[in-house]
Design an enzyme around this catalytic site. Structure first.
Site, PDB file in Angstrom:
ATOM      1  N   TYR A  40     -73.253 -48.836  81.059  1.00 57.84           N
ATOM      2  CA  TYR A  40     -73.823 -47.595  81.592  1.00 57.84           C
ATOM      3  C   TYR A  40     -75.335 -47.726  81.804  1.00 57.84           C
ATOM      4  O   TYR A  40     -75.937 -46.908  82.513  1.00 57.84           O
ATOM      5  CB  TYR A  40     -73.574 -46.403  80.657  1.00 57.84           C
ATOM      6  CG  TYR A  40     -72.146 -45.994  80.438  1.00 57.84           C
ATOM      7  CD1 TYR A  40     -71.084 -46.592  81.110  1.00 57.84           C
ATOM      8  CD2 TYR A  40     -71.838 -44.979  79.535  1.00 57.84           C
ATOM      9  CE1 TYR A  40     -69.783 -46.199  80.873  1.00 57.84           C
ATOM     10  CE2 TYR A  40     -70.540 -44.577  79.300  1.00 57.84           C
ATOM     11  CZ  TYR A  40     -69.507 -45.201  79.972  1.00 57.84           C
ATOM     12  OH  TYR A  40     -68.215 -44.802  79.730  1.00 57.84           O
ATOM     13  N   HIS A  98     -64.981 -52.760  75.926  1.00 54.10           N
ATOM     14  CA  HIS A  98     -64.907 -51.818  77.051  1.00 54.10           C
ATOM     15  C   HIS A  98     -63.510 -51.766  77.652  1.00 54.10           C
ATOM     16  O   HIS A  98     -62.947 -50.689  77.858  1.00 54.10           O
ATOM     17  CB  HIS A  98     -65.948 -52.171  78.119  1.00 54.10           C
ATOM     18  CG  HIS A  98     -66.309 -50.981  78.943  1.00 54.10           C
ATOM     19  ND1 HIS A  98     -67.512 -50.343  78.849  1.00 54.10           N
ATOM     20  CD2 HIS A  98     -65.591 -50.275  79.851  1.00 54.10           C
ATOM     21  CE1 HIS A  98     -67.540 -49.306  79.669  1.00 54.10           C
ATOM     22  NE2 HIS A  98     -66.382 -49.251  80.286  1.00 54.10           N
TER      23      HIS A  98
END
Ligand code: NAP
Length: 107
Positions: A40, A98
């Site tokens: 991010y 992730h």
């Protein structure tokens, strides 16, 4: 924090001042779980927002996610240390892979 709060604020696609303001606002109205991820590219913003909030670290449930490029044994711990540095904390409450990335030294 030992228990996972029922509500949390996500930070996907938020960066810079927008991420800082979003997390600060969420904390101000009572959110105590914050979700970020290495990919991010906003962990430093999240860390800044938390630092500015003056909420005790022990009152928060902080999650980050290891990006696929860091799954190799030689990189994972170093990347998590970098995340902790950016988040201005010495631990996260939950560390996620992730998503699976066969061939990257991960799952
Ligand atoms: N999507 C995924 O695959 C995924 C996977 C793992 C974890 N997550 C985590 O879950 C969170 C939510 O994911 P999602 O897929 O539901 O995201 P999403 O569909 O993009 O929804 C984002 C939400 O954030 C709100 N928002 C946007 N900008 C904001 C701002 N500046 N301040 C406050 N709120 C803002 C949006 O409000 P409006 O509707 O009013 O625009 C929307 O309700 C992510 O941020 C991430 O932390 C997502």
């Amino acid at each position: 924090m030992n228990t996972v709060p029922s509500f949390g604020v996500g930070t996907f696609r938020l960066k810079g001042q927008t991420a800082i303001d979003s997390v600060r606002n969420a904390l101000d109205v009572g959110y105590r779980a914050v979700d970020t991820a290495q990919i991010y590219d906003n962990q430093a913003d999240v860390g800044q927002a938390i630092a500015q909030s003056c909420i005790a670290r022990s009152a928060l449930f902080l999650t980050t996610k290891i990006w696929t490029a860091n799954y190799a044994q030689t990189q994972l711990v170093a990347s998590l240390r970098d995340s902790l540095h950016k988040l201005r904390t010495d631990y996260v409450d939950l560390t996620l892979i992730h998503w699976p990335a066969p061939g990257n030294g991960g799952a």
